[in-house]
Design a protein around this motif. Structure first.
Motif, PDB file in Angstrom:
ATOM      1  N   ASP A 114      41.236  82.592 -16.962  1.00 39.85           N
ATOM      2  CA  ASP A 114      42.612  82.629 -17.456  1.00 39.85           C
ATOM      3  C   ASP A 114      43.585  83.136 -16.404  1.00 39.85           C
ATOM      4  O   ASP A 114      44.715  82.652 -16.295  1.00 39.85           O
ATOM      5  CB  ASP A 114      42.705  83.473 -18.735  1.00 39.85           C
ATOM      6  N   GLU A 117      44.075  80.302 -13.886  1.00 41.42           N
ATOM      7  CA  GLU A 117      44.977  79.294 -14.445  1.00 41.42           C
ATOM      8  C   GLU A 117      46.422  79.768 -14.388  1.00 41.42           C
ATOM      9  O   GLU A 117      47.327  79.000 -14.036  1.00 41.42           O
ATOM     10  CB  GLU A 117      44.579  78.992 -15.894  1.00 41.42           C
ATOM     11  N   VAL A 190      50.036  70.834 -20.325  1.00 39.14           N
ATOM     12  CA  VAL A 190      49.113  71.754 -21.011  1.00 39.14           C
ATOM     13  C   VAL A 190      47.695  71.746 -20.449  1.00 39.14           C
ATOM     14  O   VAL A 190      46.843  72.476 -20.943  1.00 39.14           O
ATOM     15  CB  VAL A 190      49.049  71.435 -22.527  1.00 39.14           C
ATOM     16  N   ARG A 191      47.416  70.940 -19.422  1.00 41.10           N
ATOM     17  CA  ARG A 191      46.014  70.774 -18.999  1.00 41.10           C
ATOM     18  C   ARG A 191      45.389  72.067 -18.480  1.00 41.10           C
ATOM     19  O   ARG A 191      44.165  72.204 -18.487  1.00 41.10           O
ATOM     20  CB  ARG A 191      45.907  69.684 -17.927  1.00 41.10           C
ATOM     21  N   SER A 193      46.356  75.128 -19.741  1.00 41.43           N
ATOM     22  CA  SER A 193      46.695  76.210 -20.671  1.00 41.43           C
ATOM     23  C   SER A 193      46.034  76.074 -22.034  1.00 41.43           C
ATOM     24  O   SER A 193      45.679  77.072 -22.657  1.00 41.43           O
ATOM     25  CB  SER A 193      48.220  76.296 -20.843  1.00 41.43           C
ATOM     26  N   ASN A 194      45.850  74.832 -22.520  1.00 46.35           N
ATOM     27  CA  ASN A 194      45.274  74.647 -23.853  1.00 46.35           C
ATOM     28  C   ASN A 194      44.373  73.421 -23.828  1.00 46.35           C
ATOM     29  O   ASN A 194      44.861  72.288 -23.839  1.00 46.35           O
ATOM     30  CB  ASN A 194      46.391  74.489 -24.893  1.00 46.35           C
ATOM     31  N   LEU A 195      43.067  73.637 -23.806  1.00 45.69           N
ATOM     32  CA  LEU A 195      42.113  72.545 -23.650  1.00 45.69           C
ATOM     33  C   LEU A 195      42.155  71.586 -24.833  1.00 45.69           C
ATOM     34  O   LEU A 195      42.103  70.359 -24.657  1.00 45.69           O
ATOM     35  CB  LEU A 195      40.700  73.107 -23.479  1.00 45.69           C
ATOM     36  N   SER A 196      42.247  72.110 -26.057  1.00 52.37           N
ATOM     37  CA  SER A 196      42.231  71.257 -27.248  1.00 52.37           C
ATOM     38  C   SER A 196      43.425  70.316 -27.269  1.00 52.37           C
ATOM     39  O   SER A 196      43.283  69.117 -27.530  1.00 52.37           O
ATOM     40  CB  SER A 196      42.220  72.125 -28.513  1.00 52.37           C
ATOM     41  N   VAL A 197      44.607  70.865 -26.987  1.00 49.13           N
ATOM     42  CA  VAL A 197      45.820  70.039 -26.974  1.00 49.13           C
ATOM     43  C   VAL A 197      45.758  69.047 -25.816  1.00 49.13           C
ATOM     44  O   VAL A 197      46.188  67.898 -25.941  1.00 49.13           O
ATOM     45  CB  VAL A 197      47.070  70.929 -26.868  1.00 49.13           C
ATOM     46  N   ASP A 198      45.189  69.475 -24.696  1.00 46.20           N
ATOM     47  CA  ASP A 198      45.044  68.599 -23.537  1.00 46.20           C
ATOM     48  C   ASP A 198      44.198  67.379 -23.889  1.00 46.20           C
ATOM     49  O   ASP A 198      44.536  66.249 -23.527  1.00 46.20           O
ATOM     50  CB  ASP A 198      44.391  69.367 -22.390  1.00 46.20           C
TER      51      ASP A 198
END
Length: 228
Positions: A114, A117, A190-191, A193-198
Motif C-alpha cells: 500500500d 502504491e 483506480v488500477r 488503488s482498488n483492485l475490485s473496481v479495476d
C-alpha cells in the motif's frame, strides 16, 4: 465454451484484435497499455518492445477492414498515423516515467504494497518542474499517447456510426464507445488503488472494444453485399 460462438460475433480476420482487451484482463502479464496493479514496473519496462509488436499485430486487421469503410482517405491516413504514434510513444514515455520513480531511494527501500502504491501515485501525479531536461519534459506529456489513442477510437466509432442504417445498432455502438471511454478512464484512475473496481473497469473496456470489432465486421459485410 464453443469457439464458434465467438466467430458468430467476430470474424476470424479480427481475432488477433482480441489481444487488446485480453491483455488488459490479464494485467500482470505486463503486456497491456497501463502499468500493472502489481507495480512490477521493471518487467513492464522490459517488455515495451513486445507490447509495441503485439499492438501493431492487433490493430492491423482493424485498419485493414476499416480501409474500404472510410471514404475520406485523409481521415483514414490520419487515424492510422495517430494510432502508430500513440503505440510507439506510450512505452517510450512510460520508460521515462518509470525511471523517474525507480531512481528514488525510497522506492528501492522495503515498502509494504500500500505504501509503494501510494508513492507511485504521488510521484506520477506530480508534474516535473525542470522542462529543460528532455526526460522531465517527456514525463509531462505521459498521458498524451492515451489521449491520442482515445481520439483514434472515437474516429473509428464515428465512421461506423455513419454507415449503420439501423438506429438500434447505432445506440449499441454508442454504448460500446461509452464503455471504452469509461473503462479506459477507470483503469487509468483506480488500477493502483482498488483492485475490485479495476477489474470491473477492465471488463467494461473489453465489452466496449469487442462491440467495436463486432460492428466493424457488420459494416464491412454490408459494404461487400452492396458491391455485389
Amino acid at each position: 465454451m464453443d469457439p464458434s460462438i465467438i466467430l458468430d460475433y467476430i470474424p476470424k480476420q479480427l481475432l488477433p484484435s482480441l489481444g487488446i482487451p485480453l491483455v488488459e484482463l490479464l494485467p500482470d502479464l505486463c503486456l497491456g497499455w497501463w502499468t500493472p496493479p502489481s507495480l512490477d514496473v521493471n518487467k513492464y519496462n522490459r517488455l515495451k518492445y513486445l507490447r509495441i509488436l503485439l499492438l501493431i499485430v492487433a490493430w492491423f486487421p482493424v485498419f485493414e477492414m476499416l480501409f474500404p469503410i472510410v471514404q475520406e482517405s485523409s481521415i483514414y491516413s490520419a487515424t492510422v498515423i495517430f494510432a502508430v504514434l500513440s503505440i510507439i510513444a506510450r512505452p517510450l514515455l512510460m520508460e521515462k516515467q518509470i525511471k523517474r520513480v525507480t531512481s528514488m531511494g525510497l522506492w528501492n527501500a522495503v515498502l509494504p504494497k500500500d505504501k509503494r502504491e501510494a508513492l507511485w501515485i504521488v510521484v506520477t501525479s506530480s508534474k516535473p518542474l525542470d522542462i529543460n531536461k528532455f526526460d522531465e519534459l517527456a514525463v509531462r506529456y505521459i498521458n498524451s499517447p492515451t489521449k491520442v489513442a482515445g481520439v483514434v477510437l472515437c474516429i473509428i466509432f464515428s465512421q461506423l456510426y455513419e454507415k449503420l442504417p439501423d438506429m438500434d445498432d447505432k445506440i449499441k455502438l454508442l454504448s460500446g464507445l461509452t464503455a471504452c471511454i469509461v473503462g479506459g478512464i477507470g483503469i487509468g484512475g483506480v488500477r493502483h488503488s482498488n483492485l475490485s473496481v479495476d477489474i470491473v473497469f477492465r471488463f467494461v473496456f473489453g465489452v466496449g472494444f469487442i462491440t467495436m470489432l463486432h460492428y466493424l465486421s457488420i459494416v464491412s459485410d454490408q459494404l461487400i453485399i452492396k458491391s455485389l
